[in-house]
Design a protein around this motif. Structure first.
Motif, mmCIF file in Angstrom:
data_model
loop_
_atom_site.group_PDB
_atom_site.id
_atom_site.type_symbol
_atom_site.label_atom_id
_atom_site.label_comp_id
_atom_site.label_asym_id
_atom_site.label_seq_id
_atom_site.Cartn_x
_atom_site.Cartn_y
_atom_site.Cartn_z
ATOM 1 N N SER A 103 0.827 -1.208 0.000
ATOM 2 C CA SER A 103 0.000 0.000 0.000
ATOM 3 C C SER A 103 0.862 1.259 0.000
ATOM 4 O O SER A 103 0.505 2.265 -0.616
ATOM 5 C CB SER A 103 -0.944 -0.003 1.211
ATOM 6 O OG SER A 103 -0.225 0.136 2.433
ATOM 7 N N VAL A 104 2.007 1.210 0.678
ATOM 8 C CA VAL A 104 2.930 2.346 0.658
ATOM 9 C C VAL A 104 3.465 2.562 -0.757
ATOM 10 O O VAL A 104 3.500 3.682 -1.266
ATOM 11 C CB VAL A 104 4.098 2.124 1.642
ATOM 12 C CG1 VAL A 104 5.139 3.228 1.487
ATOM 13 C CG2 VAL A 104 3.587 2.082 3.066
ATOM 14 N N ILE A 154 10.781 1.069 5.125
ATOM 15 C CA ILE A 154 11.335 0.194 6.168
ATOM 16 C C ILE A 154 10.662 0.493 7.504
ATOM 17 O O ILE A 154 9.979 -0.352 8.074
ATOM 18 C CB ILE A 154 12.866 0.361 6.278
ATOM 19 C CG1 ILE A 154 13.535 0.053 4.935
ATOM 20 C CG2 ILE A 154 13.416 -0.566 7.365
ATOM 21 C CD1 ILE A 154 15.038 0.190 4.939
ATOM 22 N N HIS A 155 10.819 1.714 7.986
ATOM 23 C CA HIS A 155 10.223 2.089 9.270
ATOM 24 C C HIS A 155 8.699 2.010 9.220
ATOM 25 O O HIS A 155 8.063 1.590 10.173
ATOM 26 C CB HIS A 155 10.674 3.505 9.624
ATOM 27 C CG HIS A 155 10.300 3.946 10.999
ATOM 28 N ND1 HIS A 155 9.127 4.594 11.281
ATOM 29 C CD2 HIS A 155 10.939 3.828 12.175
ATOM 30 C CE1 HIS A 155 9.070 4.871 12.568
ATOM 31 N NE2 HIS A 155 10.148 4.406 13.138
ATOM 32 N N PHE A 156 8.113 2.417 8.135
ATOM 33 C CA PHE A 156 6.707 2.315 7.762
ATOM 34 C C PHE A 156 5.850 3.548 8.088
ATOM 35 O O PHE A 156 5.394 3.747 9.212
ATOM 36 C CB PHE A 156 6.016 1.098 8.375
ATOM 37 C CG PHE A 156 4.691 0.815 7.689
ATOM 38 C CD1 PHE A 156 4.665 0.096 6.518
ATOM 39 C CD2 PHE A 156 3.504 1.339 8.179
ATOM 40 C CE1 PHE A 156 3.467 -0.126 5.849
ATOM 41 C CE2 PHE A 156 2.304 1.127 7.524
ATOM 42 C CZ PHE A 156 2.276 0.384 6.351
ATOM 43 N N GLN A 157 5.644 4.347 7.034
ATOM 44 C CA GLN A 157 4.661 5.427 7.039
ATOM 45 C C GLN A 157 4.218 5.676 5.602
ATOM 46 O O GLN A 157 4.573 4.916 4.691
ATOM 47 C CB GLN A 157 5.237 6.699 7.671
ATOM 48 C CG GLN A 157 5.304 6.650 9.179
ATOM 49 C CD GLN A 157 5.519 8.021 9.802
ATOM 50 O OE1 GLN A 157 5.628 9.029 9.118
ATOM 51 N NE2 GLN A 157 5.609 8.060 11.113
ATOM 52 N N TYR A 158 3.447 6.763 5.387
ATOM 53 C CA TYR A 158 2.908 7.066 4.059
ATOM 54 C C TYR A 158 3.308 8.466 3.598
ATOM 55 O O TYR A 158 2.525 9.183 2.988
ATOM 56 C CB TYR A 158 1.378 6.961 4.074
ATOM 57 C CG TYR A 158 0.857 5.556 4.225
ATOM 58 C CD1 TYR A 158 0.682 4.724 3.122
ATOM 59 C CD2 TYR A 158 0.538 5.049 5.488
ATOM 60 C CE1 TYR A 158 0.185 3.433 3.255
ATOM 61 C CE2 TYR A 158 0.053 3.751 5.634
ATOM 62 C CZ TYR A 158 -0.123 2.954 4.518
ATOM 63 O OH TYR A 158 -0.595 1.669 4.664
ATOM 64 N N ASN A 159 4.554 8.846 3.861
ATOM 65 C CA ASN A 159 4.983 10.193 3.507
ATOM 66 C C ASN A 159 5.040 10.429 2.005
ATOM 67 O O ASN A 159 4.782 11.541 1.532
ATOM 68 C CB ASN A 159 6.361 10.475 4.123
ATOM 69 C CG ASN A 159 6.284 10.615 5.630
ATOM 70 O OD1 ASN A 159 5.875 11.633 6.147
ATOM 71 N ND2 ASN A 159 6.664 9.563 6.338
ATOM 72 N N GLY A 160 5.412 9.410 1.226
ATOM 73 C CA GLY A 160 5.475 9.575 -0.220
ATOM 74 C C GLY A 160 4.154 10.020 -0.793
ATOM 75 O O GLY A 160 4.095 10.934 -1.631
ATOM 76 N N PHE A 161 3.078 9.407 -0.350
ATOM 77 C CA PHE A 161 1.741 9.797 -0.796
ATOM 78 C C PHE A 161 1.406 11.225 -0.383
ATOM 79 O O PHE A 161 0.926 12.028 -1.187
ATOM 80 C CB PHE A 161 0.718 8.819 -0.203
ATOM 81 C CG PHE A 161 -0.704 9.281 -0.306
ATOM 82 C CD1 PHE A 161 -1.365 9.268 -1.521
ATOM 83 C CD2 PHE A 161 -1.383 9.736 0.819
ATOM 84 C CE1 PHE A 161 -2.690 9.691 -1.621
ATOM 85 C CE2 PHE A 161 -2.696 10.155 0.734
ATOM 86 C CZ PHE A 161 -3.357 10.141 -0.492
ATOM 87 N N LEU A 162 1.687 11.564 0.866
ATOM 88 C CA LEU A 162 1.341 12.887 1.378
ATOM 89 C C LEU A 162 2.150 13.995 0.694
ATOM 90 O O LEU A 162 1.619 15.063 0.381
ATOM 91 C CB LEU A 162 1.552 12.928 2.888
ATOM 92 C CG LEU A 162 0.652 11.978 3.693
ATOM 93 C CD1 LEU A 162 1.043 11.982 5.160
ATOM 94 C CD2 LEU A 162 -0.812 12.377 3.543
ATOM 95 N N TYR A 163 3.429 13.737 0.451
ATOM 96 C CA TYR A 163 4.236 14.743 -0.233
ATOM 97 C C TYR A 163 3.904 14.800 -1.718
ATOM 98 O O TYR A 163 4.162 15.812 -2.372
ATOM 99 C CB TYR A 163 5.722 14.480 -0.002
ATOM 100 C CG TYR A 163 6.150 14.915 1.372
ATOM 101 C CD1 TYR A 163 6.404 16.251 1.659
ATOM 102 C CD2 TYR A 163 6.265 14.001 2.413
ATOM 103 C CE1 TYR A 163 6.765 16.656 2.933
ATOM 104 C CE2 TYR A 163 6.629 14.392 3.689
ATOM 105 C CZ TYR A 163 6.877 15.724 3.945
ATOM 106 O OH TYR A 163 7.221 16.127 5.212
#
Length: 466
Positions: A103-104, A154-163
């Motif tokens: 999903s990321v 790796i660490h796991f978040q969704y920053n790519g989508f938000l940026y």
């Protein structure tokens, strides 16, 4: 760079193949945080989202992100319905891991699309025949950023989508015909009224605004995050630690309760031993003050480049002076600054220490041995390739302009990074074992804070003198 110009699509394919190999890699508590949010938003009615507390990782992101998690939940149920049970704390089946990692990667395609849209509008003044080359280099540097690799994949978040949303809104703001759409994405002007109404209206109707705000603004967590974000308060905390040592000689009073509060690395109220306490109001006023300064500049000179500069400085202000800032928030500065880094050599001089400090500051997020080579080799490779490419492509300053002061600062700063990484990653464990476990974090954060603050000072000088 002259012979090989890989397209964003080709780089995305190669990057995807590499990221697939990282599926079994370390995953932080953020993995469980987002799994729990999937479960909350999928299995409970909206009015219960911000009250549910079966897990300690309660939902504390704004409503629109909660809706994003709800959408993901509609797909997640086809992979493994058990991940959507709020009682399954710590659940991490293979299907769950594969879905969340995928999903990321899938949602990050918005970042790729936004960068592709931004390429023709890159505000760099070069020879028209070669103008696509620097814009292409900037786009690649963002998409392949170590920040996204470390924090998201790796660490796991969704920053790519938000940026991706951020860059798309910045791109749309460039053209008069699309500025209205930008307003709805970026919350400019009248658009913010509709956005706030849509996001918070239902919670206002249910009388849940106090509960929602208590989740979104958890002031009880203290000034500094468990690992100090490299900002003004990291330097402030470091000075306080130093003053503890010299205070007896200077006959300075010491708050004995504070001797363990800052260096334990725990979430909670931060108490200083010698320096005055910092309140949420102080951080708010400082953040607002420095943001307003950049907005005044934008008001008096409403150009696209000033717009990008103001966005960058607002990111700096939030990161440097905010309350309980996470180290991952450095991307708020790195990403918009990247769009301006090649404006001329002086901007690149201010960008270099930020690029080094911002990415090195993320290293403690991956503290397990298998990821050491990944984060180190990838980050160093990115810095060498893109900072070298930027230096070759950057627009020169006037002939009679002296070399920017930050160039010398950056050279020394980068050299110091090498022994710092060696000590914090390897030597400290050999020398001290499990003792003084917060010392490497303090050194890493304080070092990175110097680079971020130095970069901010340089950027401010360029922005306000233009």
């Amino acid at each position: 760079m002259d012979k090989f110009h890989p397209s964003l699509r080709e780089c995305a394919i190669a990057a995807t193949a590499f990221k697939l190999l990282l599926f079994p890699a370390y995953k932080s508590t953020d993995f469980e945080v987002h799994r729990n949010w999937l479960a909350i938003t999928h299995s409970l009615p909206v009015k219960e989202w911000y009250y549910e507390k079966t897990s300690e990782w309660t939902l504390d992101y704004p409503p629109f992100f909660a809706v994003f998690e709800w959408i993901l939940g509609q797909v997640a149920r086809f992979f493994d319905p058990a991940m959507l049970d709020v009682r399954n704390l710590g659940y991490d089946s293979v299907q769950t891991v594969y879905f969340q990692r995928s999903s990321v990667m899938f949602t990050e395609l918005l970042l790729l699309y936004a960068l592709q849209k931004h390429l023709p509008l890159c505000p760099l003044k070069f020879d028209p025949e070669s103008s696509k080359r620097p814009a292409h280099a900037v786009a690649l540097s963002i998409f392949l950023s170590p920040g996204f690799l470390i924090v998201d994949h790796i660490h796991f978040q969704y920053n790519g989508f938000l940026y991706g949303v951020l860059i798309l809104s910045i791109t749309l703001a460039r053209s008069p015909s699309t500025r209205l759409y930008s307003g709805f994405l970026f919350a400019l002007g009248v658009g913010i009224v509709g956005i706030i109404a849509a996001a918070f209206g239902p919670f206002l109707y249910w009388g849940q605004i106090p509960q929602l705000l208590s989740r979104l603004f958890p002031f009880s967590r203290g000034l500094c995050h468990a690992y100090w974000a490299p900002n003004i308060w990291a330097i402030y905390s470091f000075i306080d630690r130093v003053l503890i040592i010299v205070a007896p000689r200077l006959d300075l009073p010491i708050n004995q309760e504070a001797l363990t509060s800052v260096t334990r690395g725990l979430v909670g109220d931060t108490t200083f031993a010698v320096l005055p306490e910092i309140t949420p109001r102080t951080t708010f006023l400082l953040t607002l003050f420095f943001q307003i300064l950049s907005l005044i500049k934008l008001w008096t000179n409403p150009t696209y480049e000033t717009f990008l500069g103001a966005i960058t400085l607002c990111g700096y202000a939030s990161f440097l002076f905010g309350w309980h800032v996470h180290e991952k928030a450095i991307l708020l500065v790195v990403i918009p600054f990247s769009l301006l880094a090649l404006k001329d050599r002086r901007y690149l001089g201010a960008f270099r220490p930020l690029a080094v400090a911002g990415h090195v500051s993320l290293f403690p997020l991956l503290f397990t041995a298998p990821e050491f080579l990944i984060k180190t080799v990838y980050t160093i490779s990115w810095l060498v390739v893109f900072l070298t490419a930027f230096d070759a492509l950057v627009s020169p300053v006037a002939v009679n302009t002296r070399r920017f002061l930050l160039d010398r600062f950056t050279m020394v700063f980068i050299i110091v990074a090498i022994p710092l990484i060696a000590y914090t990653s390897l030597a400290h464990k050999v020398l001290f074992g499990d003792r003084y476990e917060f010392l490497p974090l303090m050194f890493n954060s304080s070092y990175s804070a110097v680079g971020v603050v130095g970069s901010w000072v340089g950027f401010c000088w360029l922005f306000f003198s233009a």
